[in-house]
Design a protein around this motif. Structure first.
Motif, short mmCIF file in Angstrom:
data_model
loop_
_atom_site.label_atom_id
_atom_site.label_comp_id
_atom_site.label_asym_id
_atom_site.label_seq_id
_atom_site.Cartn_x
_atom_site.Cartn_y
_atom_site.Cartn_z
N ASP A 1 -13.26 -0.56 -1.37
CA ASP A 1 -14.12 0.59 -1.67
C ASP A 1 -15.10 0.31 -2.81
O ASP A 1 -15.83 1.18 -3.24
N GLN B 1 1.19 5.65 -0.92
CA GLN B 1 0.41 6.85 -0.60
C GLN B 1 -0.81 6.99 -1.51
O GLN B 1 -1.92 7.21 -1.04
N ASP B 2 -0.60 6.87 -2.82
CA ASP B 2 -1.68 7.11 -3.78
C ASP B 2 -2.18 5.86 -4.48
O ASP B 2 -3.15 5.93 -5.24
N ASN C 1 -5.72 4.57 -4.41
CA ASN C 1 -5.62 3.71 -3.23
C ASN C 1 -6.89 3.90 -2.39
O ASN C 1 -7.29 5.03 -2.14
N GLY D 1 -7.24 3.78 0.54
CA GLY D 1 -6.91 4.43 1.81
C GLY D 1 -6.94 3.47 2.99
O GLY D 1 -6.81 2.27 2.85
N ARG D 2 -7.13 4.06 4.17
CA ARG D 2 -7.06 3.28 5.41
C ARG D 2 -8.41 2.68 5.79
O ARG D 2 -8.60 2.23 6.90
N LYS D 3 -9.33 2.70 4.89
CA LYS D 3 -10.66 2.13 5.12
C LYS D 3 -10.54 0.64 5.43
O LYS D 3 -9.80 -0.08 4.77
N GLN E 1 0.85 -1.18 0.00
CA GLN E 1 0.00 0.00 0.00
C GLN E 1 0.89 1.23 0.00
O GLN E 1 1.68 1.44 0.91
N ALA F 1 -8.32 -0.90 9.69
CA ALA F 1 -8.16 0.56 9.59
C ALA F 1 -7.24 1.11 10.67
O ALA F 1 -6.69 2.19 10.51
N THR G 1 -4.77 2.51 -8.94
CA THR G 1 -5.02 3.86 -8.47
C THR G 1 -6.51 4.14 -8.59
O THR G 1 -7.13 3.72 -9.57
#
Length: 188
Positions: free
Chosen positions: A96, A70-71, A134, A136-138, A68, A169, A132
């Protein structure tokens, strides 16, 4: 000695009954040919089964490395065997809800090299897929499917693996309970 006795006894019997020796020889030859064909067919089946078993035992093994960033998510598909993969496709469904797929083509396996007295392993190339954006932290589950096919000996095969990553998360490293399972495996 017993074979000679059978041959002589058969000759005496043919002469005594007044059968045509050529006709008897033709029937015996036909019977021998049928027996030889049955034996060859059985041998061919045994050889085919042996090749199939060896092919299944030496089929490539797939591993997935997911990082994982950043983006984006970086996914590397690794052929963990010395045998090549003819074609490979990676598809995904992320936590997501986003989906996608990428055809990766053929994947080389490990090869062993020798130089003088030293022997070493040369690793395969790792196709890398950047996903792309990402998610995220979900928290949730990322699901990856790797479908790959190839030829081992005279056997053509296709396998599909599903690898799931449970994301937590609260974890800085993206959580991680990883599970891989074979979804499908078949001859083509």
């Amino acid at each position: 000695m017993a074979v000679l006795a059978v041959i002589v006894g058969g000759y005496v019997l043919i002469r005594w009954v007044h059968w045509d020796a050529d006709a008897v020889a033709a029937v015996a030859t036909a019977a021998a040919a049928v027996a030889a064909f049955a034996s060859a067919d059985s041998s061919a089946n045994a050889a085919r089964d042996s090749v199939r078993a060896l092919s299944y035992a030496t089929k490539p093994r797939i591993d997935l490395h997911v990082r994982q960033n950043q983006d984006s998510l970086t996914v590397q598909v690794v052929n963990d065997s010395t045998n090549p993969i003819g074609s490979c496709t990676l598809s995904w469904t992320l936590r997501d809800g986003s989906t996608g797929s990428r055809v990766l083509g053929s994947l080389a396996g490990y090869s062993f090299t020798t130089t003088g007295l030293s022997i070493g392993a040369q690793g395969p190339s790792y196709p890398t897929v950047e996903i792309t954006p990402n998610p995220g932290r979900k928290a949730g589950t990322d699901e990856y499917r790797v479908a790959f096919a190839g030829v081992q000996g005279s056997l053509r095969w296709r396998s599909t693996f599903q690898i799931t990553h449970e994301r937590d998360a609260t974890s800085d490293i993206g959580g991680t309970q990883r599970q891989a399972q074979l979804i499908e495996e078949r001859e083509m």
